[in-house]
Structures are given as structure tokens and as C-alpha cells.
Scaffold this motif. Structure first.
Motif, short mmCIF file in Angstrom:
data_model
loop_
_atom_site.label_atom_id
_atom_site.label_comp_id
_atom_site.label_asym_id
_atom_site.label_seq_id
_atom_site.Cartn_x
_atom_site.Cartn_y
_atom_site.Cartn_z
N LYS A 177 18.40 -14.65 -5.73
CA LYS A 177 17.89 -14.22 -6.87
C LYS A 177 17.74 -12.81 -6.99
N SER A 178 18.42 -12.09 -8.07
CA SER A 178 18.16 -10.77 -8.20
C SER A 178 16.96 -10.19 -9.16
N PRO A 179 16.46 -9.23 -8.96
CA PRO A 179 14.92 -8.97 -9.74
C PRO A 179 15.43 -8.51 -11.26
N SER A 180 14.69 -9.04 -11.99
CA SER A 180 14.86 -8.60 -13.51
C SER A 180 14.15 -7.12 -13.75
N ASP A 181 14.32 -6.64 -14.81
CA ASP A 181 14.00 -5.36 -15.15
C ASP A 181 12.41 -5.42 -14.99
N ASP A 182 11.61 -6.40 -15.50
CA ASP A 182 10.19 -6.43 -15.60
C ASP A 182 9.82 -6.63 -14.21
N GLU A 183 10.49 -7.20 -13.29
CA GLU A 183 10.15 -7.57 -11.81
C GLU A 183 10.13 -6.11 -11.04
N LEU A 184 11.39 -5.43 -11.46
CA LEU A 184 11.48 -4.08 -10.82
C LEU A 184 10.27 -3.24 -11.26
N GLN A 185 9.90 -3.31 -12.39
CA GLN A 185 8.78 -2.30 -12.95
C GLN A 185 7.42 -2.78 -12.44
N VAL A 186 7.30 -3.93 -12.10
CA VAL A 186 6.01 -4.33 -11.53
C VAL A 186 5.81 -4.13 -10.12
N MET A 187 7.20 -4.20 -9.35
CA MET A 187 7.17 -3.98 -7.92
C MET A 187 6.86 -2.36 -7.73
N GLU A 188 7.29 -1.50 -8.57
CA GLU A 188 7.31 -0.09 -8.39
C GLU A 188 5.73 0.18 -8.68
N ARG A 189 5.13 -0.16 -9.73
CA ARG A 189 3.60 0.10 -10.01
C ARG A 189 2.93 -0.51 -8.90
N ALA A 190 3.20 -1.80 -8.26
CA ALA A 190 2.30 -2.22 -7.31
C ALA A 190 2.44 -1.34 -6.16
N THR A 191 3.57 -0.95 -5.64
CA THR A 191 4.02 -0.16 -4.43
C THR A 191 2.90 1.22 -4.88
N SER A 192 3.12 1.83 -5.87
CA SER A 192 2.06 2.99 -6.11
C SER A 192 0.58 2.64 -5.94
N PHE A 193 0.10 1.68 -6.51
CA PHE A 193 -1.23 0.92 -6.55
C PHE A 193 -1.70 1.02 -4.98
N LEU A 194 -0.78 0.28 -4.18
CA LEU A 194 -1.30 -0.17 -3.04
C LEU A 194 -1.07 1.27 -2.13
N GLN A 195 -0.36 2.05 -2.40
CA GLN A 195 -0.38 3.50 -1.75
C GLN A 195 -1.63 4.05 -1.73
N VAL A 196 -2.16 3.98 -3.15
CA VAL A 196 -3.76 4.54 -3.28
C VAL A 196 -4.55 3.69 -2.39
N ILE A 197 -4.60 2.54 -2.50
CA ILE A 197 -5.57 1.70 -1.85
C ILE A 197 -5.41 1.85 -0.24
N LEU A 198 -4.39 1.81 0.19
CA LEU A 198 -4.34 1.94 1.73
C LEU A 198 -4.53 3.44 2.34
N GLU A 199 -3.97 4.39 1.47
CA GLU A 199 -4.27 5.89 1.77
C GLU A 199 -5.83 6.16 1.76
N ASN A 200 -6.55 5.47 0.90
CA ASN A 200 -7.83 5.89 0.51
C ASN A 200 -8.80 5.19 1.68
N LYS A 201 -8.19 4.08 2.22
CA LYS A 201 -8.80 3.18 3.13
C LYS A 201 -8.70 3.90 4.47
N GLN A 202 -7.49 4.44 4.84
CA GLN A 202 -6.97 5.20 5.91
C GLN A 202 -7.92 6.44 6.09
N LYS A 203 -8.12 7.21 4.74
CA LYS A 203 -9.00 8.44 5.19
C LYS A 203 -10.58 7.78 5.37
N THR A 204 -10.93 6.76 4.67
CA THR A 204 -12.22 6.47 4.65
C THR A 204 -12.60 6.07 6.23
N GLU A 205 -11.65 5.64 6.93
CA GLU A 205 -11.62 5.04 8.29
C GLU A 205 -11.62 6.35 9.13
N ILE A 206 -10.93 7.34 8.75
CA ILE A 206 -11.08 8.69 9.60
C ILE A 206 -12.39 9.15 9.53
#
Length: 326
Positions: A177-206
Motif C-alpha cells: 500500500k502507498s499512503p494517501s494524502d490524508d494518511e501522510l498529513q496524519v503521519m506528519e502531525r503525529a510525528t510533531s506531536f510525539l516530538q513534543v511528548i518525548l522531548e518534554n518527558k526527556q527533559k522532565t527526567e533530566i
């Protein structure tokens, strides 16, 4: 609707009943593809639900809930997050993938031909594999992946603001399967959201680790620190300071007057004068003092104090450090 590519599409349909003087009435309609808008609305609701989770929720539970939310949006999709440590994939989170598959890719080194996740982490870019059976990136892992019914995998690296790859987000399908436009959009947004979550968690642990080390160091060195909010007469002590004074943190409420009462009677006026002079001149102070613990034991302390202003630059806030057994 389900498209020819077996993707779910959302459609808004406007329908009107048309009647003419002669002949039977008929329906007239206009359809508009609203899939992308629907996806983004669903993403917003999912993100809100994750951010409102209890603060005690573990990172694994939080990420699992988020991946399950993404899978609800795309029922044929299976999501995973693989963390990156020392150039290896580890600690995979994938609520709908078999544990045997996750075990097979655990601790594998990242690289251009280490599946979609290994390649995206190594290249620091999105990797879309539409058919695992034919893509060279999957040669070493093709057999185990196909055995688990996985045929397509798209992966995005989750990169911190410092440029470090923290993890990868992957989306699997059981058919090529190739990704549709909406799947690509969701993938990009999810990646940005996870960056915030993981980075905040990382800084909190530090920060948490640093605070723990500070508290442990203070206990070992018989060293504590304090802060006095003059406007509200609230004195804050570190845990080590309660230990120095022999007091219970749960029963003793620290105030400036309460602190003075703990001093040896022969030191009270002198120390009060030092603190008042500090507030008047703004000059740092260093002095020795004696305290009387609840048991009657006298302790000799060395103290350091300095002034800080509040965010408006008006109210001065003394704070300092105390060492015992001097």
C-alpha cells in the motif's frame, strides 16, 4: 466510503428534492471529499485526550493510548514507536503488533537497509516502503515480517530540537500500500506531536534526576538550602535542612520567626541583624550560628545568604544555604 484503494473516505453530501410540473420528482446531490478535515478534527480530539491524561500516567501507557487512537482512525493500520538508543532500535511500543515480531527487531542497529524504521532513523527522513516483499531495505528482515502478515511499512523519524533522533513512528499494513494524502498529513502531525511528548518527558527526567542527585548530595554532605518569600512570610526548606534541624517536615511549618526561635538565645539578635542588614544593603552574607534541636542538642551551622528580586524587580527574596557540623 471505502475507495478502490481500500482506504476509508469521508464525504459530505448535499441532497435536494427536485419537483417539476410534469414528470416524477428526483433527487439532486453534490458530494465533497472531507476526509482531510475529518482526520485533522479527529487528530485534534485525540491530542486533547492524551494531554488531559492523569499526570501519573506512564509514558508507555500514554503512547499506547495515542497509537490506539490513530488505529481507530485507520482500522487497517497498525502503529508502532521504536525508541533509538546508541544507534539501535529498542523498547518498541505497538499495541496491535505481535510480541514475537517486536522481539525480532528489538536492539537491531539502525541503517539504510534495516527496514523502514532503521532506515528513517539512520537517514533522518521519511521512508515509505509500499511492498516489503520487494524493497531492498527489508532484505534482512523480510522473512520474519511477512510471516507476521505485514506487507507495507511507512516510517518517520522523531527528531528533537537538538537534531537527535529520539524514536521512529511506523505505520504497517497487511497488504502492499502507498499512503494517501490524508494518511501522510496524519503521519506528519503525529510525528510533531510525539516530538513534543518525548522531548518534554526527556527533559522532565533530566530535571528529576538532577533534583534527586542534589538531594542525595545534600544529605551526604549535611548541607541544605532555604528560600524566604517575604511578601507571604513563607520559608521553604530542602529535605536535608529538616534533617539538620531534627524536625519533621509534616509537622513543622517554616517561617522567619520560627527559624529565629530555633536559634540559640545568644545568637538570635545577632543573626536577625545580619538578615536585616542583608535586606537593606543587598550584600551577600556569610555567618555562623547555633541552633537547638528538639532533643536539646546544640548544633553549629555555617550559613550563606543572598538576595533575589521577584519577576517585577520589586520584592527582594532572600535565599541561602546552610552547612552543619562546622
Amino acid at each position: 466510503m471505502i475507495s478502490a484503494e481500500q482506504s476509508i473516505k469521508w464525504v459530505k453530501d448535499w441532497v435536494a428534492l427536485i419537483s417539476e410540473e410534469e414528470g416524477d420528482p428526483y433527487l439532486f446531490g453534490v458530494m465533497t471529499d472531507t476526509t482531510l478535515l475529518k482526520r485533522l478534527t479527529e487528530m485534534e480530539e485525540l491530542e486533547k485526550s492524551i494531554l488531559f491524561l492523569d499526570i501519573k500516567t506512564s509514558l508507555r501507557e500514554l503512547l499506547t493510548s495515542y497509537l490506539l487512537g490513530l488505529e481507530d482512525m485507520f482500522p487497517q493500520m497498525k502503529c508502532s514507536i521504536m525508541k533509538i538508543k546508541n544507534g539501535h532500535l529498542y523498547d518498541g511500543i505497538a499495541p496491535s503488533l505481535p510480541e514475537t515480531y517486536l522481539s525480532a527487531i528489538e536492539n537491531q542497529p539502525i541503517g539504510e537497509n534495516v527496514g523502514s524504521c532503521g532506515a528513517s532513523a539512520a537517514l533522518k527522513q521519511q521512508v515509505i516502503v509500499t511492498d516489503i516483499a520487494t524493497d531492498p531495505k527489508w532484505i534482512a528482515y523480510r522473512k520474519v515480517t511477512i510471516e507476521h502478515g505485514l506487507r507495507a511499512c511507512w516510517s518517520n523519524p522523531i527528531i528533537s530540537t537538538e537534531g537527535e533522533v529520539m524514536a521512529t513512528l511506523a505505520m504497517y499494513y497487511s497488504e502492499p500500500k502507498s499512503p494517501s494524502d490524508d494518511e501522510l498529513q496524519v503521519m506528519e502531525r503525529a510525528t510533531s506531536f510525539l516530538q513534543v511528548i518525548l522531548e518534554n518527558k526527556q527533559k522532565t527526567e533530566i530535571i528529576s534526576d538532577s533534583n534527586l542527585l542534589m538531594l542525595q548530595s545534600q544529605e551526604l554532605a549535611h548541607f541544605g538550602n532555604w528560600r524566604w518569600d517575604i511578601a507571604h512570610n513563607i520559608v521553604t526548606w530542602s529535605p536535608a535542612l529538616y534533617s539538620i534541624y531534627g524536625l519533621d517536615e509534616s509537622t513543622f511549618k517554616a517561617t522567619f520567626e520560627g527559624y529565629l526561635e530555633l536559634l540559640h538565645p545568644d545568637d538570635q539578635l545577632r543573626v536577625k541583624g545580619i538578615i536585616e542588614n542583608l535586606m537593606y544593603t543587598g550584600e551577600d552574607a556569610e555567618f555562623e550560628e547555633r541552633i537547638i534541636r528538639p532533643t536539646g542538642e546544640v548544633r553549629y551551622l555555617r550559613s550563606w545568604a543572598k538576595l533575589k528580586k521577584d519577576q517585577n524587580g520589586e520584592i527582594r527574596i532572600p535565599e541561602g544555604k546552610i552547612a552543619t557540623d562546622v
